[in-house]
Design an enzyme around this catalytic site. Structure first.
Site, PDB file in Angstrom:
ATOM      1  N   GLY A 140       0.823  -1.210   0.000  1.00  0.00           N
ATOM      2  CA  GLY A 140       0.000   0.000   0.000  1.00  0.00           C
ATOM      3  C   GLY A 140       0.849   1.248   0.000  1.00  0.00           C
ATOM      4  O   GLY A 140       2.054   1.185  -0.242  1.00  0.00           O
ATOM      5  N   ASN A 141       0.231   2.375   0.236  1.00  0.00           N
ATOM      6  CA  ASN A 141       0.986   3.632   0.302  1.00  0.00           C
ATOM      7  C   ASN A 141       0.355   4.528   1.363  1.00  0.00           C
ATOM      8  O   ASN A 141      -0.670   4.185   1.953  1.00  0.00           O
ATOM      9  CB  ASN A 141       1.043   4.309  -1.071  1.00  0.00           C
TER      10      ASN A 141
END
Ligand code: CTP
Length: 406
Positions: free
Chosen positions: A212-213
């Protein structure tokens, strides 16, 4: 601040069960330095009584035109207001406002107000969808009022559907932006459908892990909120966000880049504008493990192979599902911000690219940011450090200019 220096807000409350939620809106307005005069309808007082409104606002509360007649309240309250917000607005109040009736203090106030007016309707789905209500809402919008789309969810009783009062915090945000923009409400996106993607995609490795980020979605939500305030119909494609739904926006939750692409392309079919503010993962794990990946004693973990995700922004820019559609991208850069931004604008083929400088503590999750908006016409608009809504409004200013020129 002296009372006379404070922005004056009239909070109209009509008779629906959601009247109790207007107490929270009132609290937010007073706590943020507004002088609020509550004008309930007679039936609103059956749900929440006069002492509550008076105590929370610190102002007298009247519903009819026959009290304090020497002060001519039926004219003065509307004339002096900087903003009128009616929350909840029932089908009956919308009808009376659309037809210019003046049978109580609230409807008189609506006729004398020359400031921005916001209606936050709440009612059962059948009433919201009835052609009478649809036409009344269209009339009010045509005259310049902001009518926030009701939220979808649990209604009074056992049923669910469209008709819930949006989150009071989000109604407050719409009011705050309209006040910040001055007395002329920028309804320059009225009749337009805009699609905004927000948040960050998650690419699953196994049932419990993902790549993810750090995108919070705040910039995309600010874009959605400001577009609602400017009159647009807004579809917000939200990837893994934990923010309240912006009042009036249609929120489509997604998880992965592939799901985001599907939702954005579908909504873009009839959109005038698409803004890709989401941080979309460029890669995803090549293989998804159906069971949790376990560590094995004495063995190194398997390397994670990645494959490319589709580039939604580039695909949309090339396809333009609707003629004249404006496409806006975002770029997060750590070095050579402008040069990289220009190259990315050309590579992606969009009309505008908002370039942010990012780092561990910058932009991601913050309330404020600064950026440069690059145009495919060579223009370069710096946006100084400030709330994400300011950047959003600069983007919409440029978009409106392009839509009107096209
Ligand atoms: N974007 C997209 N689809 C992707 C990746 C990004 O639509 N698969 C969009 C983002 O929503 C954003 C813009 O492209 O509007 C820029 O994203 P960014 O990640 O900065 O650009 P990249 O093409 O990934 O460039 P690089 O990684 O080389 O910086």
């Amino acid at each position: 601040m002296d009372r006379s220096d404070k922005p004056r807000v009239v909070l109209g409350v009509s008779g629906g069960i959601a009247a109790y939620k207007a107490c929270e809106l009132l609290r937010r307005l007073t706590e943020s330095g507004h002088d609020v005069r509550v004008v309930p309808t007679g039936s609103a007082l059956r749900f929440v009584g006069e002492p509550t409104w008076a105590a929370l606002s610190g102002n007298p509360v009247t519903t009819g035109v026959w009290e304090d007649v020497h002060e001519v309240p039926h004219v003065r309250i509307g004339q002096e207001a900087d903003l009128v917000v009616v929350a909840p607005a029932t089908a009956d109040t919308l009808a009376r406002a659309a037809h210019g009736l003046a049978d109580d203090l609230l409807t008189n106030t609506l006729l004398t107000a020359r400031c921005p007016v916001v209606f936050a309707p709440a009612m059962h789905t059948e009433m919201w969808e009835h052609p009478a209500t649809t036409e009344n809402v269209a009339t009010l919008r045509r005259r310049g009022a902001v009518v926030i789309e009701p939220a979808v969810g649990r209604l009074t009783g056992k049923d669910t559907g469209k008709g819930r009062l949006p989150d009071p915090g989000e109604i407050f945000e719409v009011c705050r932006r309209l006040l910040a923009r001055g007395s002329a409400p920028g309804r320059d996106l009225a009749g337009r459908h805009v699609v905004v993607s927000a948040g960050g995609t998650r690419e699953p490795l196994d049932p419990v892990r993902f790549l993810g980020n750090r995108s919070s979605g705040r910039q995309g939500y600010a874009l959605a909120r400001t577009a609602v305030a400017r009159g647009a119909r807004v579809t917000l494609v939200a990837a893994n966000t934990s923010l309240p739904d912006p009042a009036g926006a249609d929120v489509v939750p997604v998880g992965t880049a592939v799901q985001l692409r599907e939702a954005v392309l579908k909504a873009a079919e009839d959109a005038d504008v698409v803004v890709m503010a989401a941080a979309v993962a460029d890669f995803r794990p090549a293989r998804y493990a159906q069971g949790k990946i376990k560590k094995r004693e004495g063995r190194e973990p398997e390397p994670v192979a990645l494959v490319r995700n589709p580039d939604v922004l580039a695909e949309l820019s090339a396809a333009r599902p609707r003629p004249g559609q404006v496409v806006v991208g975002f770029a997060a850069e750590t070095d050579d911000v402008l040069a990289n931004g220009r190259a990315k604008l050309a590579r992606k083929g969009c009309d505008l690219l908002v370039v942010n400088e990012v780092g561990e503590d910058r932009t991601f999750g913050a309330e404020e940011n600064e950026a440069v908006v690059l145009g495919s016409d060579g223009s370069e608009t710096p946006v100084p450090h400030g709330p994400k809504e300011d950047l959003a409004d600069t983007v919409w200013d440029k978009v409106v200019h392009m839509l009107n020129a096209g």
